[in-house]
Design a protein around this motif. Structure first.
Motif, PDB file in Angstrom:
ATOM      1  N   GLY A   1       0.824  -1.206   0.000  1.00 14.92           N
ATOM      2  CA  GLY A   1       0.000   0.000   0.000  1.00 14.92           C
ATOM      3  C   GLY A   1       0.854   1.250   0.000  1.00 14.92           C
ATOM      4  O   GLY A   1       2.034   1.216  -0.346  1.00 14.92           O
ATOM      5  N   GLY A   2       0.252   2.349   0.402  1.00 18.76           N
ATOM      6  CA  GLY A   2       0.967   3.617   0.422  1.00 18.76           C
ATOM      7  C   GLY A   2       1.052   4.228  -0.960  1.00 18.76           C
ATOM      8  O   GLY A   2       0.516   3.695  -1.939  1.00 18.76           O
ATOM      9  N   SER A   3       1.769   5.339  -1.049  1.00 21.80           N
ATOM     10  CA  SER A   3       1.825   6.062  -2.330  1.00 21.80           C
ATOM     11  C   SER A   3       2.965   5.577  -3.223  1.00 21.80           C
ATOM     12  O   SER A   3       2.897   5.706  -4.445  1.00 21.80           O
ATOM     13  CB  SER A   3       1.974   7.560  -2.058  1.00 21.80           C
TER      14      SER A   3
ATOM     15  N   ARG B   1      -5.464  -1.408   5.389  1.00 20.29           N
ATOM     16  CA  ARG B   1      -6.091  -0.529   6.375  1.00 20.29           C
ATOM     17  C   ARG B   1      -7.508  -1.063   6.591  1.00 20.29           C
ATOM     18  O   ARG B   1      -8.190  -1.359   5.616  1.00 20.29           O
ATOM     19  CB  ARG B   1      -6.135   0.901   5.853  1.00 20.29           C
TER      20      ARG B   1
ATOM     21  N   PRO C   1       4.077   2.697  -4.498  1.00 21.47           N
ATOM     22  CA  PRO C   1       3.933   1.788  -5.645  1.00 21.47           C
ATOM     23  C   PRO C   1       2.953   2.265  -6.713  1.00 21.47           C
ATOM     24  O   PRO C   1       2.769   1.576  -7.715  1.00 21.47           O
ATOM     25  CB  PRO C   1       3.424   0.504  -4.989  1.00 21.47           C
TER      26      PRO C   1
ATOM     27  N   HIS D   1       8.381   1.673   9.904  1.00 19.33           N
ATOM     28  CA  HIS D   1       7.462   0.526   9.734  1.00 19.33           C
ATOM     29  C   HIS D   1       7.514   0.048   8.294  1.00 19.33           C
ATOM     30  O   HIS D   1       7.900   0.794   7.387  1.00 19.33           O
ATOM     31  CB  HIS D   1       6.029   0.891  10.143  1.00 19.33           C
ATOM     32  N   THR D   2       7.112  -1.198   8.132  1.00 13.62           N
ATOM     33  CA  THR D   2       6.875  -1.726   6.787  1.00 13.62           C
ATOM     34  C   THR D   2       5.658  -2.621   6.886  1.00 13.62           C
ATOM     35  O   THR D   2       5.345  -3.124   7.971  1.00 13.62           O
ATOM     36  CB  THR D   2       8.105  -2.481   6.233  1.00 13.62           C
ATOM     37  N   ALA D   3       4.958  -2.829   5.733  1.00 20.45           N
ATOM     38  CA  ALA D   3       3.609  -3.398   5.789  1.00 20.45           C
ATOM     39  C   ALA D   3       2.876  -2.624   6.896  1.00 20.45           C
ATOM     40  O   ALA D   3       2.989  -1.398   6.948  1.00 20.45           O
ATOM     41  CB  ALA D   3       3.667  -4.901   5.999  1.00 20.45           C
ATOM     42  N   SER D   4       2.172  -3.298   7.834  1.00 25.98           N
ATOM     43  CA  SER D   4       1.648  -2.549   8.989  1.00 25.98           C
ATOM     44  C   SER D   4       2.299  -3.079  10.254  1.00 25.98           C
ATOM     45  O   SER D   4       1.648  -3.315  11.268  1.00 25.98           O
ATOM     46  CB  SER D   4       0.121  -2.604   9.046  1.00 25.98           C
TER      47      SER D   4
ATOM     48  N   GLY E   1       7.205  -1.082   1.242  1.00 25.96           N
ATOM     49  CA  GLY E   1       7.539   0.334   1.367  1.00 25.96           C
ATOM     50  C   GLY E   1       8.046   0.572   2.772  1.00 25.96           C
ATOM     51  O   GLY E   1       7.995  -0.330   3.617  1.00 25.96           O
ATOM     52  N   VAL E   2       8.530   1.762   3.038  1.00 26.30           N
ATOM     53  CA  VAL E   2       8.984   2.084   4.390  1.00 26.30           C
ATOM     54  C   VAL E   2       8.358   3.397   4.816  1.00 26.30           C
ATOM     55  O   VAL E   2       8.293   4.354   4.035  1.00 26.30           O
ATOM     56  CB  VAL E   2      10.536   2.118   4.469  1.00 26.30           C
TER      57      VAL E   2
ATOM     58  N   ARG F   1      -5.250  -2.001  11.367  1.00 23.10           N
ATOM     59  CA  ARG F   1      -4.650  -2.597  10.169  1.00 23.10           C
ATOM     60  C   ARG F   1      -4.701  -4.119  10.278  1.00 23.10           C
ATOM     61  O   ARG F   1      -4.892  -4.688  11.348  1.00 23.10           O
ATOM     62  CB  ARG F   1      -3.173  -2.183  10.037  1.00 23.10           C
TER      63      ARG F   1
ATOM     64  N   ASP G   1      -0.456  -5.708   3.422  1.00 23.92           N
ATOM     65  CA  ASP G   1      -1.166  -5.165   4.579  1.00 23.92           C
ATOM     66  C   ASP G   1      -2.361  -4.369   4.101  1.00 23.92           C
ATOM     67  O   ASP G   1      -2.424  -3.941   2.958  1.00 23.92           O
ATOM     68  CB  ASP G   1      -0.262  -4.301   5.452  1.00 23.92           C
TER      69      ASP G   1
HETATM   70  C1  6PG Z   1       0.354   1.175   4.212  1.00 29.53           C
HETATM   71  C2  6PG Z   1       1.578   0.536   3.654  1.00 29.53           C
HETATM   72  C3  6PG Z   1       2.837   1.016   4.350  1.00 29.53           C
HETATM   73  C4  6PG Z   1       3.585   1.830   3.331  1.00 29.53           C
HETATM   74  C5  6PG Z   1       4.565   2.773   3.973  1.00 29.53           C
HETATM   75  C6  6PG Z   1       5.155   3.708   2.947  1.00 29.53           C
HETATM   76  O1  6PG Z   1      -0.666   0.519   4.322  1.00 29.53           O
HETATM   77  O2  6PG Z   1       0.431   2.380   4.468  1.00 29.53           O
HETATM   78  O3  6PG Z   1       1.558  -0.700   3.170  1.00 29.53           O
HETATM   79  O4  6PG Z   1       3.668   0.054   4.901  1.00 29.53           O
HETATM   80  O5  6PG Z   1       4.249   0.993   2.437  1.00 29.53           O
HETATM   81  O6  6PG Z   1       3.904   3.518   4.947  1.00 29.53           O
HETATM   82  O7  6PG Z   1       4.128   4.517   2.469  1.00 29.53           O
HETATM   83  P1  6PG Z   1       4.348   5.552   1.315  1.00 29.53           P
HETATM   84  O8  6PG Z   1       4.660   4.790   0.102  1.00 29.53           O
HETATM   85  O9  6PG Z   1       3.030   6.269   1.189  1.00 29.53           O
HETATM   86  O10 6PG Z   1       5.453   6.462   1.736  1.00 29.53           O
END
Ligand code: 6PG
Length: 246
Positions: free
Chosen positions: A41-43, A74, A45, A151-154, A145-146, A183, A72
């Protein structure tokens, strides 16, 4: 090699998405059977997902052989734009992947724990085994992602879920960063069960946390590794000074 991390520097966020897409194709090419890819997740990818939906990537992916999971989620409804799988579906999967090959973490169930238990059952049934075996990885590729706290994943720093050694998926009642919703997350051993774990990190905003992760601090993102290969794709803006010019 297992446990080691390769850091690959690229010019910018666009080059990073291309490099990630090429690695995904390379992993697919190594497996002539059923392929399992765990998205994130996150921005970070989003550009990759958009790229994979366009040619030449779109036509090169054998969609009938690839299954898509998420590392992971939300705990918000699928109709909520913050839902990780909803983002991946909108940018990529719903355009190209057979619906039966998309494996979301369900959020319309009673609790994150119940959702986690169900997803673990789904993973075990897909895998055909209820034990993780380094010789037979669950996933071909796991994207990661980080976050700013490492954190990574949740899996958030200092949270008990990071220490989980038995379960494959856990409920996480409270997030350490935005969005502050419960999460559901794959655990470090489940995420490790892959041929390749691929982190994406771009932009100046990631440099401080990458400095900490690469210096060996015991943060979840530093502890996450594949039983196969662990690769960090980092753009120049995010790359800590002491890794430049390598
Ligand atoms: C989530 C993600 C999380 C994400 C990191 C990085 O659900 O938010 O899976 O682990 O990878 O927070 O997020 P960004 O890519 O938005 O910086």
């Amino acid at each position: 090699m297992a446990g080691e991390r390769d850091i690959i520097a690229v010019a910018d966020a666009a080059a990073l998405a291309t490099a990630a897409a090429d690695r995904l194709l390379a992993r697919i090419a190594e497996n002539s059977g059923r392929i399992a890819i765990c998205l994130t997740g996150g921005s970070s990818p989003k550009a990759l997902y958009e790229l994979l939906a366009t040619d030449p990537y779109r036509t090169k992916i054998p969609w009938d052989r690839v299954h898509w999971f998420i590392g992971d989620e939300r705990f918000v409804p699928a109709s909520d734009a913050r839902n990780n799988m909803t983002t991946a579906r909108g940018l990529l999967l719903d355009r190209v992947a057979p619906a039966s090959h998309i494996h979301p973490i369900l959020t319309d169930v009673a609790s994150p724990d119940e959702s986690a238990a169900r997803y673990e059952r789904e993973l075990k049934s897909f895998h055909g085994k209820d034990r993780l075996d380094p010789a037979r990885p669950l996933f071909d590729l796991v994207l990661m992602g980080v976050g700013p706290d490492g954190h990574t994943a949740s899996l958030f720093p200092g949270y008990p879920e990071v220490e989980e050694t038995t379960r494959w998926v856990v409920g996480v009642p409270k997030a350490n960063v935005e969005p502050f919703v419960a999460r559901v997350s794959l655990t470090l051993p489940a995420l490790a069960s892959c041929r390749e774990m691929l982190f994406e990190a771009a932009g100046e905003g990631k440099r401080a946390i990458l400095t900490r992760v690469f210096s060996g601090e015991r943060l979840p993102a530093a502890r996450a590794h594949s039983n196969g290969r662990t690769v960090w794709l980092v753009d120049n803006a995010a790359l800590p000074g002491n890794f430049r010019g390598n």
